[in-house]
Design an enzyme around this catalytic site. Structure first.
Site, PDB file in Angstrom:
ATOM      1  N   ALA A  65       0.866  -1.173   0.000  1.00  0.00           N
ATOM      2  CA  ALA A  65       0.000   0.000   0.000  1.00  0.00           C
ATOM      3  C   ALA A  65       0.907   1.228   0.000  1.00  0.00           C
ATOM      4  O   ALA A  65       2.075   1.138   0.379  1.00  0.00           O
ATOM      5  CB  ALA A  65      -0.876  -0.011   1.243  1.00  0.00           C
ATOM      6  N   GLU A 111      -0.474  -9.192  -1.325  1.00  0.00           N
ATOM      7  CA  GLU A 111      -1.910  -9.497  -1.214  1.00  0.00           C
ATOM      8  C   GLU A 111      -2.577  -9.454  -2.584  1.00  0.00           C
ATOM      9  O   GLU A 111      -3.437 -10.281  -2.891  1.00  0.00           O
ATOM     10  CB  GLU A 111      -2.564  -8.521  -0.236  1.00  0.00           C
TER      11      GLU A 111
END
Ligand code: CAA
Length: 257
Positions: A65, A111
């Site tokens: 992120a 992810e």
């Protein structure tokens, strides 16, 4: 036109999506995730798209992120985070995704790669969930999917130490299905995607759903689903074509009916 993605195709049924934020090692900011979700929504409705390849650069698939963006969000900001919607769109996408991974594949990047049905990695790929180093933890499925992919022992070590694993270790653990030379990773992923794209789309779709059941449900439920899906395919024209083609010793041409 997306700003943080390079989208090509579909060619031979394969849509290629390259994450492209080189200044931040492809960190998944909200704009990039939104573009990815929008691209997949369009690909979902496009019958020409049979499979999708997601890749990054040679240096990084994605380094997680976007930490700078994340730093600006407090608890309420996290609760109202639109990113969750984008992740849900990626999760719901119903065509096979092949991730071609080179370099850093960390945090949200790992992810994202785990949302793929098949992962192909360059020898230099590094997979990790380093969120613990930031005083947080994986938040886009990392704990759940990693345990299922590599088992509890290695997943726990990766998530609690934050230390990454090599491509070879990822192969041994079952996170990736193949390792290639880094310069061939994308080419190999596209070849695999083209192979799948040439199969009967309904059979691919139901087989994929059945494989997902192996992670989502108990064995009896999964076996029941498999039997129903197998039976359903008996009503398709593509099954007829596949069997006739075999008998006539010619390649099958599937059209999704
Ligand atoms: N977010 C924002 N920017 C990032 C980034 C990230 N996750 N990762 C790298 N960058 C930026 C760096 O800030 C740097 O930009 P500047 O030149 O403007 O400073 C640029 O990308 C290049 O990075 P480095 O100079 O750090 O490159 P390096 O080769 O020395 O190190 C690295 C590479 C080990 C991957 C290091 O960048 C790193 O540790 N990145 C962070 C990895 C991380 O912690 N990811 C988890 C994020 S949290 C998360 O993902 C939450 C979730 O699950 C939902």
């Amino acid at each position: 036109m997306p700003n943080h993605l390079i989208v090509e195709g579909p060619q031979l049924g394969v849509l290629s999506i390259k994450l492209h934020r080189p200044e931040a090692l492809n960190a998944l900011n909200t704009a990039l995730l939104a573009e990815l979700a929008d691209t997949l929504i369009a690909a979902q409705d496009d019958a020409e798209v049979r499979t999708v390849v997601i890749t990054g650069s040679r240096r990084a698939f994605a380094a997680g992120a976007d930490i700078k963006e994340m730093a600006e969000r407090d608890l309420v900001g996290m609760l109202e985070d639109p990113r969750q919607r984008h992740w849900s769109t990626i999760t719901r996408f119903s065509k096979p995704i092949i991730a071609a991974v080179n370099g850093f594949c960390l945090g949200g990047g790992c992810e994202l790669a785990m949302h793929a049905d098949i992962l192909i990695a360059g020898e230099d790929a590094r997979f990790g969930q380093p969120e613990i180093n930031l005083g947080i933890m994986p938040g886009a499925g990392g704990t759940q999917r990693l345990v299922r992919a590599v088992g509890k022992a290695l997943a726990t070590q990766m998530v609690l130490t934050g230390e990454p694993i090599s491509a070879r270790r990822a192969l041994e653990a079952g996170l990736v299905s193949e390792i290639t030379q880094p310069e061939l990773t994308v080419e190999r992923a596209i070849a695999v995607a083209e192979t799948i794209a040439a199969k009967a789309p309904l059979a691919v779709r139901l087989a994929r759903e059945a494989l997902h059941k192996a992670e989502d449900t108990d064995l009896a439920t999964g076996l029941r689903f498999e039997r129903h899906a197998f039976t359903l395919l008996a009503g398709t024209k593509d099954r007829e074509e596949g069997i006739h083609a075999f008998q006539e010793k010619r390649p099958a041409t599937f059209n999704g009916h």
